[in-house]
Enzyme design. Structure first.
Site, PDB file in Angstrom:
ATOM      1  N   ARG A  46     -19.481 -46.446 -51.591  1.00 22.73           N
ATOM      2  CA  ARG A  46     -18.149 -47.075 -50.955  1.00 22.73           C
ATOM      3  C   ARG A  46     -17.865 -48.685 -51.668  1.00 22.73           C
ATOM      4  NH1 ARG A  46     -20.330 -51.311 -49.954  1.00 22.73           N
ATOM      5  NH2 ARG A  46     -18.410 -52.183 -49.008  1.00 22.73           N
ATOM      6  N   GLY A  47     -16.749 -49.236 -50.918  1.00 26.16           N
ATOM      7  CA  GLY A  47     -16.052 -50.315 -51.713  1.00 26.16           C
ATOM      8  C   GLY A  47     -15.094 -49.845 -52.842  1.00 26.16           C
ATOM      9  N   ALA A  48     -14.099 -50.745 -52.831  1.00 24.63           N
ATOM     10  CA  ALA A  48     -13.050 -50.148 -53.509  1.00 24.63           C
ATOM     11  C   ALA A  48     -13.212 -49.789 -54.909  1.00 24.63           C
ATOM     12  CB  ALA A  48     -11.844 -51.180 -53.272  1.00 24.63           C
ATOM     13  N   ARG A  89     -10.468 -40.620 -49.441  1.00 24.55           N
ATOM     14  CA  ARG A  89     -10.326 -41.703 -48.565  1.00 24.55           C
ATOM     15  C   ARG A  89      -9.004 -42.398 -49.221  1.00 24.55           C
ATOM     16  NH1 ARG A  89     -14.851 -46.189 -47.723  1.00 24.55           N
ATOM     17  NH2 ARG A  89     -13.826 -46.538 -46.020  1.00 24.55           N
ATOM     18  N   ASP A 237      -9.364 -53.827 -50.581  1.00 22.76           N
ATOM     19  CA  ASP A 237      -9.173 -52.397 -50.889  1.00 22.76           C
ATOM     20  C   ASP A 237      -7.725 -51.988 -51.645  1.00 22.76           C
ATOM     21  OD1 ASP A 237     -11.219 -52.631 -48.830  1.00 22.76           O
ATOM     22  OD2 ASP A 237     -11.496 -50.620 -49.704  1.00 22.76           O
ATOM     23  N   ASN A 247      -8.037 -55.274 -46.327  1.00 22.39           N
ATOM     24  CA  ASN A 247      -9.558 -54.960 -46.452  1.00 22.39           C
ATOM     25  C   ASN A 247     -10.151 -54.688 -45.085  1.00 22.39           C
ATOM     26  OD1 ASN A 247     -11.922 -55.890 -48.052  1.00 22.39           O
ATOM     27  ND2 ASN A 247     -12.295 -57.426 -46.499  1.00 22.39           N
TER      28      ASN A 247
END
Ligand code: MRU
Length: 350
Positions: A46-48, A89, A237, A247
């Site tokens: 995860r995390g952009a 996502r 994001d 975000n």
């Protein structure tokens, strides 16, 4: 950094299963695109920026498995792969930017032999991975200048090494400041409902010997009122062309609080997190996640069965509340459309 969030092994995408942290540091190998898709969906990765890298490696993983030597079939196979990964996502634009880079390769070279195209895709995925590492270091260097020796800072969610190929965005600023010899404190918001702040940021900062104190999200106002906070640093994001930044849910709340308490509010994000096709934050697709994430704490139910739930995973901070966006090219102060375009046009690829 000592942890390797995401790696290409030559036949699999190796990730840390972030759902198990901080209890267990376990690496898992995704040998097929479906497994990687689920890992993205369930936030094992995860995390952009990390999602951009995961998407690129996902295309490589799928492309490697293609059997046959017909370039046209290979091209449509890879384009379908991109669509599939893109449905994992919706908010982090890094994922779509990486997929578009992969689509671009296919569309530019429709007739190249399949074996060559596989090598081209591999080189591009590795370049996306390496570039993310380099831009995180550059953002860290620019952001470190904003950290005062002896200062106190705040962050939300996890915008660290775990959210990128290495080093992090917002947390990279803290790492670079520490490497420059500065001493400072960080308050990390726990980040309900999935606790990326408590599980990941607290773990990561402590591991890297940053003085970190964990607070619940609803303690931010009290902390800002009770002591001097020198700045808030968050990731993003997706950033619209006017500087509005999406975000993790709770970031907008922090920005509003920062304005009230006269605290500088910085977003740290690379060019790959900008979406110049959209004019404002209202156009950013916001992921809504399962109600179970809100009605339980761990495995324990914490709300009446059948209760109505609203669970947006992200919010949008208007550009007007942002003191500066730290990018690999420098800090865009008081961001607006003109300044965003000016800053990003300094880029090599811009
Ligand atoms: O739902 P997540 O954990 O993927 O959300 C991540 C965030 O909101 C991060 O702050 C953002 O991706 C920036 S990461 C450098």
């Amino acid at each position: 950094m000592s942890v390797k969030t995401i790696q290409w092994t030559g036949s699999a995408v190796r990730i840390i299963d972030q759902t198990l942290l901080p209890g267990r540091l376990k690496y898992i190998d995704c040998h097929d695109v479906e497994t990687l898709w689920r890992a993205i969906r369930t936030l094992q990765v995860r995390g952009a920026p990390a999602l951009g890298v995961a998407a690129a490696f996902g295309v490589l993983l799928g492309a490697k498995k293609f059997k046959g030597d017909d370039p046209a079939r290979f091209a449509s196979f890879v384009l379908r792969l991109c669509d599939f990964i893109g449905a994992s996502r919706p908010t982090a634009v890094n994922l779509f930017n990486a997929l578009n880079q992969m689509r671009g390769l296919i569309l530019k070279n429709p007739r190249l032999p399949v074996a060559i195209m596989k090598a081209v895709i591999e080189a591009e995925a590795i370049a996306i991975f390496e570039e993310d590492k380099a831009v995180c270091r550059a953002m860290g260097r620019h952001g470190a200048a904003l950290i005062r020796n002896g200062g106190t800072y705040m962050t939300v969610c996890n915008a660290g090494a775990l959210a990128t190929a290495d080093y992090g965005t917002a947390l990279g600023v803290f790492y670079a400041a520490k490497e420059a010899g500065k001493k400072f404190k960080v308050f990390a918001l726990e980040t309900r409902p999935l606790l990326q702040g408590a599980r990941l940021t607290a773990w990561e900062l402590r591991k890297n010997r940053i003085d970190v104190t964990l607070i619940c999200d609803n303690m931010a106002a009290t902390v800002m009122k009770g002591q001097k906070i020198d700045g808030i640093f968050t990731g993003a994001d997706r950033i619209a062309s006017n500087g509005d930044a999406a975000n993790k849910i709770g970031t907008y709340m922090l920005a509003v609080l920062a304005k009230h308490h006269d605290v500088p509010f910085y977003v740290v994000a690379p060019k790959t997190t900008f979406d110049l096709k959209i004019r404002s934050g209202g156009e950013i697709p916001i992921e809504e996640r399962s109600q179970d994430e809100v009605t339980s704490f761990g495995a324990r139910p914490t709300a009446p069965k059948g209760i109505k739930v609203f669970n947006p995973a992200f919010d949008v901070t208007p550009a007007g509340l942002i003191t500066g966006i730290v990018t690999e090219y420098g800090v865009i102060r008081r961001p607006n459309r003109k300044r965003v375009y000016q800053a990003l046009s300094f880029s090599k690829k811009g």
